[in-house]
Structures are given as structure tokens and as C-alpha cells.
Design a protein around this motif. Structure first.
Motif, short mmCIF file in Angstrom:
data_model
loop_
_atom_site.label_atom_id
_atom_site.label_comp_id
_atom_site.label_asym_id
_atom_site.label_seq_id
_atom_site.Cartn_x
_atom_site.Cartn_y
_atom_site.Cartn_z
N ASN A 49 26.28 17.39 -5.14
CA ASN A 49 26.09 16.05 -5.67
C ASN A 49 26.63 16.03 -7.09
N LEU A 50 27.86 15.57 -7.24
CA LEU A 50 28.51 15.55 -8.55
C LEU A 50 28.24 14.23 -9.25
N SER A 51 27.82 14.31 -10.48
CA SER A 51 27.51 13.11 -11.27
C SER A 51 28.80 12.39 -11.65
N LEU A 52 28.66 11.08 -11.88
CA LEU A 52 29.80 10.31 -12.38
C LEU A 52 30.30 10.93 -13.67
N ASN A 53 31.60 10.89 -13.87
CA ASN A 53 32.30 11.42 -15.04
C ASN A 53 32.32 12.95 -15.12
N THR A 54 31.84 13.65 -14.09
CA THR A 54 31.96 15.11 -14.08
C THR A 54 33.44 15.46 -14.04
N GLU A 55 33.87 16.33 -14.94
CA GLU A 55 35.25 16.77 -14.97
C GLU A 55 35.36 18.15 -14.35
N PHE A 56 36.47 18.40 -13.68
CA PHE A 56 36.67 19.70 -13.03
C PHE A 56 38.15 19.98 -12.90
N TYR A 57 38.45 21.21 -12.45
CA TYR A 57 39.82 21.68 -12.27
C TYR A 57 39.96 22.27 -10.88
N PHE A 58 41.16 22.18 -10.30
CA PHE A 58 41.41 22.77 -8.99
C PHE A 58 42.91 22.93 -8.78
N ARG A 59 43.26 23.68 -7.74
CA ARG A 59 44.64 23.82 -7.30
C ARG A 59 44.68 23.59 -5.80
N ILE A 60 45.81 23.10 -5.31
CA ILE A 60 46.03 22.97 -3.88
C ILE A 60 46.98 24.09 -3.49
N ASN A 61 46.64 24.79 -2.41
CA ASN A 61 47.45 25.93 -2.00
C ASN A 61 47.62 25.94 -0.48
N ILE A 62 48.54 25.11 0.01
CA ILE A 62 48.92 25.14 1.42
C ILE A 62 50.44 25.32 1.44
N PRO A 63 51.02 25.79 2.54
CA PRO A 63 52.45 26.09 2.54
C PRO A 63 53.35 24.97 2.03
N VAL A 64 53.06 23.74 2.33
CA VAL A 64 53.94 22.65 1.92
C VAL A 64 53.60 22.10 0.53
N LEU A 65 52.47 22.50 -0.03
CA LEU A 65 52.04 21.95 -1.32
C LEU A 65 51.21 22.98 -2.08
#
Length: 141
Positions: A49-65
Motif C-alpha cells: 500500500n504505497l502512499s500518494l507522492n511516494t517516490e521510488f526507482y526501478f528498471r525494466i529488464n526484458i529482452p525487448v526493453l
């Protein structure tokens, strides 16, 4: 009449994103599944349950992207059973990654329009969405 607020087209991605994306929030990692994405936002399904305005980081790692680190912020959240459907605004994304996602979304939406219009042979191996496409019109190499 529904007014579209998005600047860029979105594309669905759930079927080929078998591995959850890991959101880095402070020192924690939270798994989520991307439902759709554009270069300026995405819809995510998670048990957190992420609160509004929560900031985060991520990467996408699939063969096409495979992206560089992307930063986002929660702009809306809805309960969906035991999970949460989260709306994300992309804060920062590498410009090459943004162009790639935009191209994929344009190709996906163009294909949808051609299908609706009954255009024959809508599928092409040159389509940037081809790898994650599961439409019945998809041609096999």
C-alpha cells in the motif's frame, strides 16, 4: 465525454512481464507488476500500500526493453482485492528509453486501429511491440 490527460500513448505489458519489477523505496525493495506504461506514466499492481507522492526507482529488464534507472511518484491508488492498483507519474527517464517506449506504444496503438478498421496483414516483424504482442493477428516468423 472522457478527456485524455496523458501526453503519450500507453501500451499494455502484463503478459510478457513475467518477473515483477522491483521498486526501490528508500532502503526497501517492493515487487510490482506493470500493467501498462508510457514514457510519462504507468499503472502498477502490487501488494504494498504505497502512499500518494511516494517516490521510488526501478528498471525494466526484458529482452525487448532494458532501461536505465527510472524514477516515479505515486499519483493515485485503488484497492483491488488483496492488492493495490497504483498510478505512477514518471519523474525521470533516460531519453533513449523514453523514445523506445513511445515507439512501442505508437506501434501497439497503430496496430489496434488497423484491426478495428479491418485492414488485412496488420502485423509486421518490424513492429517494436512484436516481442510482447499476443494478438491473434500476430504473424510468426
Amino acid at each position: 465525454m472522457i478527456v485524455e490527460k496523458r501526453k503519450n500513448r500507453r501500451m499494455p505489458v502484463i503478459k510478457k512481464f513475467d518477473e515483477p519489477v522491483m521498486l526501490k523505496i528508500d532502503d526497501k525493495k517492493v515487487p510490482g507488476i506493470i500493467l501498462d506504461i508510457s514514457s510519462d506514466g504507468m499503472q502498477l499492481l502490487t501488494y504494498a500500500n504505497l502512499s500518494l507522492n511516494t517516490e521510488f526507482y526501478f528498471r525494466i529488464n526484458i529482452p525487448v526493453l532494458r532501461t536505465e534507472t527510472i524514477s516515479g511518484k505515486v499519483v493515485w491508488a485503488k484497492t483491488k482485492g488483496d492488492m493495490y492498483n497504483i498510478g505512477i507519474r514518471i519523474i525521470n527517464m533516460d531519453s533513449i528509453d523514453a523514445k523506445h517506449i513511445n515507439r512501442m506504444a505508437i506501434d501497439y496503438n497503430d496496430c489496434e486501429n488497423k484491426i478495428i478498421l479491418g485492414v488485412p496483414d496488420v502485423c509486421s516483424l518490424k513492429c517494436s511491440y512484436y516481442y510482447i504482442c499476443e494478438k491473434p493477428q500476430k504473424i510468426m516468423p
